[in-house]
Enzyme design. Structure first.
Site: not given
Ligand code: ADP
Ligand code: MG
Length: 918
Positions: A344, A647, A651
């Protein structure tokens, strides 16, 4: 609240009683019975109930008792061999030897038992680091508390991604969907509502309940705790059994398989020796039987599996110390072979400390001053300070930012500002404060009626608030493209105007190119008060303006990215942000790739094209969670070993699919953590790089342990076989071999598990996961060192016997010779190919030095204490014998260092040759 305070001293009669059919009662009833209210318990009552009901925690799953676990250590081929030989020895009338053999097997099992216990404890301790939290209302205030502190009557807020912390009767739901697989085994999600169902309804049909341990996959809800801890449904089925850590991994399986295979081969060899001795050499059965047992004991590396498990557990501990919490032990070794890290951007590469620095309306572009979350700072328009109050459009933006918001920003008691929630939201609160809005008053004037929460999938959030004079207003904030799609007008100083799309498109790029996060705000007047649905905000909105938000990169992140590159690992940044924002941050991080790939391209790409796309670029922007799964799959089909961060609840599939799923510890949801192999306690990218480094070190240490332990076995076997072939008395007796195995397993054998990562681990390419543990080099090294030890030990033994030394002395010398070979070789073995001829090389691992000290003490006891001399047939040896054997054994240290040097030279030559050819 009042009524509750008045009755606070009265205890709820049925609170926490799981026999109650809570699902059949309506919400009001439930609340009354639990003596709570919509505002939750008072903090005092919560404390009192915690005292009474105990913590909301399940007892640890039952474990095999210590006696069983101890006995299991006898379930091992070598031990069986020893037990049989103890019996045979006894039958041969040698009860003394039989007892010693028996004693050694017990000590061996004891050592294994203690070592395994330690490894398990280390693993458990790390699991306990990850505690669950819950959002509750207490005294009408939102609070985050450890899930363990929940009590019956607590009002709990759930949002998607949460793990339900206790059994709840739902009071309010919004599109709530829960996955109850943990309880029912059913992986289809259940839709939840609040109305009561029949008392007899089976668990799966109790729509008004949310059960502890299940996962909220969509929507949000408020519920009241009906039971906690062991009285929950989860507690009753004790479903936590599945959560028990196993200590097996691919590596330990490989080692076990290898050991078993080796054991069988050695047993065959031992029988062959027995037959040879009887038939060819005419030994007595007693003598040759003990020699064959000696051979078996000598050659079987029974201590190895324990050493490997401990190495893994220690690696896990070291990772935890560097903020990487391993949830599943196999990840420790997989980390070492990772070839791609998909990370990310927000919060991992950047600090997730958002500040709004730019506000763009149709009237102009405002620069916002001030640092951090403190709501103090000026607005500048073309370099002039302006008064926000006098700018209605700016004030409207600020109000939207304040109301369409799930964050909390309030003055902290100890000074400064206290925050809760998504940093993007908090930054918007700060902005509203700077614009002079009073949070409480605005909140009272525009009470919230409904909300559509932010999800990475749709990338916006919307609220419905009632307005002082009128029905209602919807505020919507989100990714500018998504917001623009929904607008047909734009706010202006006077009345609203038609939307000027080219103007706004240009502004998006202007903000994004600076590496700022872009966000748009819009509003919609609502004529009637009602609930808000997705259809309501599909179109017809009025754009208020844009915000540019900075999120400074983490200083250490770009260094870590560079480190990964040196280590042959590609880092790919995956973000929901705008492509230009992503590109700008990517550039600062040193991430390459011609151009970012967008989520749209990923959606449209065919299976084959996507495999090319993931090769092409390292930056993926405007990505939704479902794209992440496709990315992982495409990378894996390109043969990569993928680590992927995440998170949100969406996901989870990508995390599960990745070779190493990594969840964020701070901003990650429980659902993501549950799906992940590893949790980053600090959300920091650098932590991933550290974990990879430790993972590689663990694998190195396993190989080092092999390269250290196996030569001892090889040498002992060689000595016994040579002895039998030569028809000589054995230089080392069976019992002495048992002694060597025993003492070196508890001392030298373990020292390498503590070896810190070598400085070059992050400068070589990732290991091929298919690579065999025993590479040709390893086999060479093991053979080479075994040979030195055999020649040295046997040679010295011969020298002694030729010079007329008594057999006991010659044997004691032989044992000490072998031990000293091990001591010196242990120093070599710290580095597989690098030289240890420097201060760090010799003293860098204090466990190596400590274990050497320990084994020296043991050897002195072995050699000089009368009872030991009686047990193991040893004798005191003179000083000159010590000098000779130390001088002799030191040769191994020099020879191995020389071998390493030649190898390094050869490798450099080869690399240079390759470079020349290219
Ligand atoms: P990432 O986590 O990679 O930064 P997100 O999915 O969080 O990506 O954000 C994607 C976009 O969604 C952001 O660029 C922003 O425009 C918008 N966004 C992010 N957070 C919020 C929020 N809390 N409310 C509304 N919109 C948001
Ligand atoms: Mg985000």
């Amino acid at each position: 609240m009042k009524e509750e305070n008045a009755e606070g001293h009265r205890r709820p009669k049925k609170g926490g009683d799981s026999r109650e059919h809570w699902w059949a009662l309506d919400a009001g009833d439930v609340m009354a019975r639990l003596e709570s209210s919509l505002g939750g318990l008072t903090p005092e009552e919560a404390v009192a109930r915690l005292e009474r009901f105990g913590p909301n925690r399940l007892p640890p799953p039952p474990r095999k008792g210590p006696i069983i676990r101890f006995l299991l250590h006898f379930h091992n081929l070598l031990i069986y061999v020893l037990l049989v030989s103890a019996v045979v020895t006894f039958l041969l009338g040698d009860w003394f030897d039989a007892l010693v053999i028996l004693g050694v097997t017990i000590i061996n099992a004891l050592i294994g038992f203690i070592q395994e216990g330690k490894a398990e404890k280390a693993v458990d301790a790390i699991r306990n680091i990850l505690t669950q939290e819950a959002t509750v209302l207490r005294g009408g205030k939102r609070q985050i508390v450890p899930a363990e502190d929940l009590v019956p009557g607590d009002v709990v807020l759930l949002i998607s991604g949460d793990k339900v912390p206790a059994d709840l009767r739902l009071l309010k739901t919004r599109d709530l969907r829960i996955e109850e697989a943990a309880l029912t085994g059913e992986s289809v999600t259940a839709e939840k509502r609040t109305d009561p169902v029949a008392p007899k309804a089976p668990l799966g049909d109790r729509y008004g309940m949310a059960y502890s341990g299940t996962l909220v996959v969509y929507g949000q809800a408020t519920g009241i705790v009906t039971s906690t801890g062991e009285t929950t449904e989860l507690g009753k089925v004790n479903a936590l059994l599945s959560g028990v850590q196993t200590l097996t991994t691919r590596l330990t399986e490989q080692i076990n398989e290898f050991s078993q295979w080796l054991t069988v081969a050695i047993l065959v060899l031992a029988v062959a020796t027995l037959v040879f001795g009887l038939v060819v050499r005419d030994y007595s059965f007693g003598a040759i039987f003990l020699a064959s047992v000696a051979l078996a004991v000598a050659a079987i590396p029974e201590g190895l599996p324990a050493i490997i498990t401990i190495t893994l557990a220690l690696g896990m501990q070291r990772m935890a110390r560097r903020s990487a919490i391993i949830r599943r032990l196999p990840a420790v070794e997989t980390l070492g072979s990772v070839t791609v890290i998909c990370t990310d951007k927000t919060g991992t590469l950047t600090r997730n400390e958002m500040t709004v620095t730019t506000v763009i309306t149709r009237e102009g572009t405002y620069a916002v001053e001030g640092v951090g979350y403190e709501p103090r700072g000026d607005f500048n328009l073309d370099g002039r300070k302006i008064v926000p109050d006098e700018d209605p459009l700016l004030t409207d933006m600020a109000r939207a930012a304040l109301l369409c918001n799930e964050g909390v920003l309030r003055p902290a008691e100890e000074g400064g500002w206290e925050t809760q929630g998504d940093p993007t939201d908090i930054a918007l609160l700060t902005l509203a404060g700077k614009a002079g809005l009073d949070f409480n008053r605005t909140g009272r004037e525009y009470p919230r009626l409904d909300v559509i929460p932010f999800e990475s999938d749709h990338k916006f959030m919307a609220t419905l608030n009632s307005v002082p004079k009128g029905a209602g207003v919807v505020y919507l904030k989100g990714a500018p493209e998504r917001v623009l799609e929904r607008c047909d007008r734009q706010a202006a100083a006077g009345s609203d105007l038609p939307l000027d799309i080219p103007f706004w498109r240009e502004k998006i790029e202007e903000i994004a190119r600076r590496g700022e996060r872009t966000l748009a705000l819009a509003r919609l007047s609502f004529d009637e008060r009602k609930e808000l649905s997705f259809e309501d905000v599909q179109g017809g909105l009025t754009l208020l303006g844009f915000l540019g938000i900075i999120d400074p990169p983490r200083e250490e992140a770009s260094a870590s990215v560079a480190q990964c590159r040196d280590a042959g690992i590609r880092v790919k940044m995956i973000t929901g942000d705008h492509a230009l924002t992503a590109a700008a941050i990517g550039e600062r991080m040193g991430l390459g790739g011609p151009e970012p790939v967008t989520g749209e391209e990923l959606s449209e790409a065919e299976e084959g094209d996507i495999r090319l796309l993931v090769q092409r670029s390292d930056i993926f922007a405007r990505v939704s969670p479902e794209h992440k799964l496709r990315l992982v799959q495409a990378l894996q089909s390109n043969g990569e070993v993928v680590a992927m961060t995440g998170d949100g609840v969406n996901d989870a599939p990508a995390l599960k699919r990745a070779d190493v799923g990594i969840a964020m510890g701070l901003k990650g949801t429980e659902a993501a953590k549950e799906a992940a192999e590893m949790v980053l306690a600090d959300d920091n990218f650098a932590t991933i790089a550290h974990a990879v480094e430790e993972g590689r070190a663990v694998y190195d240490n396993v190989k080092k342990a092999l390269a250290f332990v196996l030569p001892t076995n090889g040498a002992l076997a060689g000595i016994v076989i040579t002895g039998v072939l030569a028809g000589e008395a054995l230089p080392i007796t069976a019992l002495q071999i048992l002694w060597i195995n025993m003492v070196s397993a508890v001392t030298l054998g373990l020292a390498l598990a503590f070896e810190p990562p070598e400085s070059e681990v992050m400068r070589r390419p990732p290991r091929d996961p298919q690579e065999a543990l025993l590479t040709p080099f390893m086999i060479w090294r093991i053979g080479f060192t075994s040979l030195i030890m055999v020649i040295g030990t046997f040679g010295l033994f011969l020298w002694d016997t030729i010079h007329g030394a008594p057999l006991e002395i010659a044997r004691t010398t032989a044992v000490n010779t072998l031990i000293f070979f091990q001591i010196f070789y242990l120093l070599n073995a710290r580095y597989m190919k690098a030289s240890v001829l420097n201060l760090k090389g010799i003293t860098g691992n204090r466990y190596v030095l400590g274990s050497i000290a320990l084994i020296l003490i043991l050897q002195v006891l072995f050699t000089y204490v009368p009872i030991m001399q009686r047990l193991f047939g040893t004798a005191a040896i003179p000083a000159e014998e010590w000098l000779r054997l130390i001088a002799f054994t030191f040769s191994i240290f020099i020879l191995v260092e020389l071998e390493k040097l030649l190898f390094r030279i050869w490798e450099r030559r080869r690399r240079m040759g390759e470079a020349l050819r290219h």
